[in-house]
Design a protein around this motif. Structure first.
Motif: not given
Length: 613
Positions: A43-47
């Motif tokens: 899982q990868i989150q980009v903000i």
């Protein structure tokens, strides 16, 4: 004479490397996500904030780093992927040079929080312009959180060349799109200015394509799959009827890495030969799985160009594979025997005898003989030629009738053609081959291109409406739903204000979906969805940032798409109205892009041609 050659300090060397690796905020996003993939994240989150100018943050649940690894990772050419030279030819990871993190740290302020699963506490590392400001132990979750703030803060010359937020955001979405298509098994989340704009759960490849490109593409996908000794080629191409003018949604991937390859693109276009209209392009999502030793990815700083050892052979395999898939798609549909309207085929029965069909005919019938009381007379019919001749003599025109008719035709010509064709106030117009309008002027014969003339008229109209925000909107009876990719939705948002000024009524339904409730009155009954998609493609191709240039591009695109086409028959009233509107324009002789609208053949040239005859 003193020595003049010296070694560059690491800070300057890192900034030079950053010029090759980090070109814009999208480059930072790409490098950080690839590091998370190499770390085994699921899982990868980009903000993102302010299109990456203020903040780029990537959060993953990968294996994390120790305190020592976190510190060394920001040194030049520090990598865990290469131990010897031969490793360069057997790469299976995304990053390997050890340039990304030190390059990012050289032109921004970086904060890293990371922890391995076996460690109780993690590590916090703060770096600003290649200088380590702080390193300490902190409590954090397993994985890595990298925050990049104020990109190019210490290189104002580079920051000055960043484009508008819309352009930079579009580039970020484009990079994310390439990565998520290469890794459908990983969950991706995107947050922009504290709002979630993308959520892609783990899925199979086809579903990931539909998640990004919209539900409409699902019915257009044709599967390709071929495995040979040179490698495996699989993925999807779209049906010929769904081809577009732009080259959007065309992707090649090699071993999970996006690449550009014009040579393989020609193989795809060769397979689609004779199936597409000129200047049309299919969408494709094609994946290669080959031996890492047979490719070289170390020929470009961004690793988007790859050399193949067996390039020509793969070209042939790719072309044949796509042709075979298209052939299966174009095959005749199977007969459905379960349909209610299907033809009933009788079952052959050996016990039943077949008889020759009988046809009843009358051998005495002759169509040239008259029939009276069902009896045949074998004499030919008689014709009354004398009566016919008398009627002919009666209707024969006399000399007085000929003179009267001639005078009537002359009066008719004088009152219509003469009046319309030779009057200075109201010249007659003639449409030639449904393409040009011919009209008489004092100096000769004027030829007007009807399509280009309408482009000029509509361009001026749309541009004035955009600038003055006075476009007239026409409500559609049934609102249309348009689904876009994340990058297309970002492009549409950047031109939304100008589209509304022209007369479009668009509402955002979320998840990159918009509803069209109104269209400009000038475009009539045209389908608005292809029109808006064409405007998005044009905006993406030009990548304009100046407001006036964007407005002119939208006005010109709308004019081209809605102008009177070649081949349309115009009534005299329509031709007159078109010419009146054209000469009311500021520059009636040329289209906005410089094409000729009006050409005049002088009287002298016409007389010269007639004398030669």
């Amino acid at each position: 004479m003193p020595d003049i050659i010296h070694l560059l300090p690491d800070s300057i060397a890192n900034q030079i490397a950053a010029g090759e690796v980090i070109q814009r905020p999208a480059s930072v996003v790409k490098e950080l996500i690839e590091n998370s993939i190499d770390a085994g994240a699921t899982q990868i989150q980009v903000i993102i904030k302010d299109a990456g100018r203020t903040l780029i943050q990537v959060i993953d649940n990968g294996k994390g780093m120790s305190a020592t690894d976190a510190r060394i990772a920001f040194e030049r050419h520090a990598t865990s992927k290469i131990q010897k030279v031969d490793d360069l030819f057997s790469l299976t990871t995304m990053g390997f040079r050890g340039e990304a993190l030190p390059s990012i740290a050289a032109i921004s302020q970086v904060e890293v929080k990371t922890r391995r699963e076996e460690d109780e506490i993690g590590t916090l590392l703060s770096i600003s312009g290649s200088k380590v400001e702080k390193q300490e132990a902190v409590s954090c979750t397993k994985g890595t959180i990298i925050s990049v703030k104020n990109i190019f803060f210490n290189v104002p010359a580079r920051r000055k060349f960043l484009k508008s937020n819309e352009s930079e955001r579009r580039n970020i979405l484009m990079e994310i799109e390439r990565i998520v298509l290469a890794h459908p098994d990983i969950e991706f989340l995107l947050f922009e200015n504290e709002m979630q704009t993308l959520q892609l759960p783990p899925s199979v490849l086809r579903k990931r394509i539909v998640q990004l490109e919209g539900k409409n593409i699902n019915q257009q996908l044709i599967k390709i799959n071929e495995e040979t000794t040179l490698g495996k080629i699989y993925g999807y191409v779209t049906k010929p009827e769904s081809a577009k003018k732009s080259r959007a949604s065309q992707f090649f991937f090699v071993n999970g890495r996006f690449i550009r390859h014009p040579y393989f693109h020609r193989a795809v276009m060769t397979a689609f030969e004779h199936l597409l209209q000129p200047n049309e392009n299919p969408a494709y999502f094609i994946y290669f799985e080959v031996d890492p030793a047979s490719i070289d990815v170390n020929i470009h700083p961004t690793k988007t160009e790859v050399k193949f050892e067996n390039e020509q052979a793969l070209w042939q395999i790719l072309m044949v594979t796509i042709k075979e898939a298209l052939g299966k798609f174009n095959a005749l549909p199977p007969i459905d025997f379960d349909r209610e309207d299907a033809v009933e085929i009788p079952i052959y029965d050996k016990s039943k005898k077949t008889t020759m069909p009988k046809v009843n005919i009358d051998p005495n019938y002759n169509p040239f003989y008259t029939t009276q009381r069902n009896s045949y007379h074998h004499s030919p019919p008689r014709f009354d030629w004398e009566t016919l001749f008398q009627r002919f003599e009666k209707d024969k025109p006399t000399e007085d009738k000929i003179k009267s008719s001639s005078q009537t035709n002359s009066d008719l010509f004088d009152s219509t053609d003469k009046k319309n064709a030779h009057s200075e106030n109201l010249p007659g117009h003639y449409q030639y081959k449904q393409k040009y309008i011919l009209t008489s002027v004092k100096s000769g014969l004027m030829i007007i291109d009807q399509h280009r003339a309408h482009i000029r008229i509509l361009f001026d109209t749309f541009l004035e409406q955009i600038k003055n925000k006075k476009g007239v909107s026409q409500r559609v009876l049934f609102p249309e739903i348009i689904e876009l990719t994340p990058s297309e939705a970002a492009t549409l948002s950047s031109i939304m204000e100008d589209l509304q000024a022209v007369g479009f009524e668009l509402n955002n339904l979320g998840n990159h979906t918009f509803v069209i409730q109104g269209i400009p009155s000038e475009i009539g009954t045209s389908n608005p969805i292809p029109l808006i998609q064409s405007l998005i493609e044009k905006r993406t191709e030009t990548a304009l940032d100046v407001k006036s240039e964007i407005q002119e591009s939208i006005a010109l695109s709308l004019a081209r798409l809605t102008a009177i086409p070649y081949g349309k028959t115009l009534s005299p009233e329509e031709m007159t109205h078109l010419i009146d509107q054209l000469f009311a324009c500021h520059l009636p002789n040329y289209t906005p892009d410089g094409n000729t609208i009006i050409s005049v053949i002088s009287d002298d040239e016409i007389e010269k041609r007639m004398k030669l005859l």
